[in-house]
Scaffold this active site. Sequence first.
Site, PDB file in Angstrom:
ATOM      1  N   CYS A 132       5.168  34.731   5.075  1.00 46.29           N
ATOM      2  CA  CYS A 132       4.060  34.276   5.927  1.00 46.29           C
ATOM      3  C   CYS A 132       3.552  32.943   5.395  1.00 46.29           C
ATOM      4  O   CYS A 132       4.172  32.362   4.491  1.00 46.29           O
ATOM      5  CB  CYS A 132       2.951  35.332   6.015  1.00 46.29           C
ATOM      6  SG  CYS A 132       2.136  35.696   4.451  1.00 46.29           S
ATOM      7  N   ASN A 147       1.238  34.050   1.817  1.00 48.19           N
ATOM      8  CA  ASN A 147       1.754  35.124   0.937  1.00 48.19           C
ATOM      9  C   ASN A 147       0.626  35.838   0.197  1.00 48.19           C
ATOM     10  O   ASN A 147       0.792  36.266  -0.947  1.00 48.19           O
ATOM     11  CB  ASN A 147       2.812  34.578  -0.047  1.00 48.19           C
ATOM     12  CG  ASN A 147       3.558  35.648  -0.833  1.00 48.19           C
ATOM     13  OD1 ASN A 147       3.917  35.455  -1.983  1.00 48.19           O
ATOM     14  ND2 ASN A 147       3.807  36.773  -0.223  1.00 48.19           N
ATOM     15  N   CYS A 205      -1.845  37.678   2.564  1.00 39.62           N
ATOM     16  CA  CYS A 205      -2.315  38.673   3.547  1.00 39.62           C
ATOM     17  C   CYS A 205      -1.147  39.449   4.162  1.00 39.62           C
ATOM     18  O   CYS A 205      -0.917  40.613   3.832  1.00 39.62           O
ATOM     19  CB  CYS A 205      -3.124  38.004   4.660  1.00 39.62           C
ATOM     20  SG  CYS A 205      -4.620  37.166   4.122  1.00 39.62           S
ATOM     21  N   ARG A 206      -0.416  38.828   5.100  1.00 41.23           N
ATOM     22  CA  ARG A 206       0.569  39.562   5.893  1.00 41.23           C
ATOM     23  C   ARG A 206       1.841  39.931   5.142  1.00 41.23           C
ATOM     24  O   ARG A 206       2.289  41.086   5.193  1.00 41.23           O
ATOM     25  CB  ARG A 206       0.947  38.759   7.149  1.00 41.23           C
ATOM     26  CG  ARG A 206      -0.167  38.644   8.158  1.00 41.23           C
ATOM     27  CD  ARG A 206       0.135  37.603   9.217  1.00 41.23           C
ATOM     28  NE  ARG A 206       0.210  36.270   8.626  1.00 41.23           N
ATOM     29  CZ  ARG A 206       0.558  35.169   9.263  1.00 41.23           C
ATOM     30  NH1 ARG A 206       0.914  35.262  10.536  1.00 41.23           N
ATOM     31  NH2 ARG A 206       0.566  34.007   8.646  1.00 41.23           N
ATOM     32  N   SER A 207       2.468  38.959   4.471  1.00 41.13           N
ATOM     33  CA  SER A 207       3.777  39.276   3.884  1.00 41.13           C
ATOM     34  C   SER A 207       3.697  40.253   2.712  1.00 41.13           C
ATOM     35  O   SER A 207       4.568  41.128   2.600  1.00 41.13           O
ATOM     36  CB  SER A 207       4.572  38.015   3.524  1.00 41.13           C
ATOM     37  OG  SER A 207       3.896  37.213   2.596  1.00 41.13           O
ATOM     38  N   ASP A 212      -2.574  36.167  12.198  1.00 38.15           N
ATOM     39  CA  ASP A 212      -2.951  35.971  10.798  1.00 38.15           C
ATOM     40  C   ASP A 212      -4.383  36.463  10.560  1.00 38.15           C
ATOM     41  O   ASP A 212      -5.337  35.875  11.072  1.00 38.15           O
ATOM     42  CB  ASP A 212      -2.852  34.478  10.456  1.00 38.15           C
ATOM     43  CG  ASP A 212      -2.905  34.237   8.968  1.00 38.15           C
ATOM     44  OD1 ASP A 212      -3.418  35.112   8.244  1.00 38.15           O
ATOM     45  OD2 ASP A 212      -2.436  33.177   8.525  1.00 38.15           O
TER      46      ASP A 212
HETATM   47  P1  4NP Z   1      -1.153  34.887   5.305  1.00 37.33           P
HETATM   48  O1  4NP Z   1      -2.628  34.362   5.577  1.00 37.33           O
HETATM   49  O2  4NP Z   1      -0.209  33.804   5.761  1.00 37.33           O
HETATM   50  O3  4NP Z   1      -1.042  36.114   6.138  1.00 37.33           O
HETATM   51  O4  4NP Z   1      -1.071  35.182   3.813  1.00 37.33           O
HETATM   52  C1  4NP Z   1      -3.158  33.175   5.025  1.00 37.33           C
HETATM   53  C2  4NP Z   1      -3.607  33.181   3.721  1.00 37.33           C
HETATM   54  C3  4NP Z   1      -4.159  32.018   3.181  1.00 37.33           C
HETATM   55  C4  4NP Z   1      -4.246  30.894   3.962  1.00 37.33           C
HETATM   56  C5  4NP Z   1      -3.788  30.890   5.267  1.00 37.33           C
HETATM   57  C6  4NP Z   1      -3.246  32.037   5.800  1.00 37.33           C
HETATM   58  N1  4NP Z   1      -4.839  29.729   3.408  1.00 37.33           N
HETATM   59  O5  4NP Z   1      -5.062  28.753   4.179  1.00 37.33           O
HETATM   60  O6  4NP Z   1      -5.076  29.692   2.187  1.00 37.33           O
END
Ligand code: 4NP
Length: 152
Positions: free
Chosen positions: A8, A11, A13-15, A125
């Site tokens: 994702c 890395n 939240c989702r993955s 997300d």
């Molecule tokens: P993820 O979500 O892609 O599901 O892990 C996010 C986590 C952090 C950020 C963006 C999306 N960020 O901008 O730090």
Amino acid sequence: MIKVLFVCLGNICRSPMAQFVFKQMVEDRGLSDQFEIDSAATEGYNEMCHAGIHYGTRDILTAMQVPFEEHYSRRIRPRDYAYYDYILAMDDSNIEYIQSIVGVDTDNKIHRLLDFANKPRNIKDPWYTGNFDETYWDIVEGCDAFLKYLKL
Ligand code: 4NP
């Protein structure tokens, strides 16, 4: 051994949620010996910050009794493409970003997780939506569909 890398943007939240949900599904089916499972980011900022799993992901995994370990964000590397059999992204923008890092998907290894489901779609997300429950159920659906695709 089937090597699976969930990817994702951050890395955190989702993955990692997908990594531990899939790990649990595979364990429940007695298939752990057949899989190597990890997760990675497309962006590098959380790796630079040595960021761990987001509290929203921790909370939903705990609520759903899905065991997880500490995981620190790391960015996908070009050599991951050769190593992993399946690189499973959460959304379209992940796919574009992955391809910009690893190159053309000559071996057809890169897919969206929910491309294996009956209704192919992105996984939103929760960093932006705040809805970790919705993400969790999408990930369960995708992991289940992926195992069915593998005929396992
Ligand atoms: P993820 O979500 O892609 O599901 O892990 C996010 C986590 C952090 C950020 C963006 C999306 N960020 O901008 O730090």
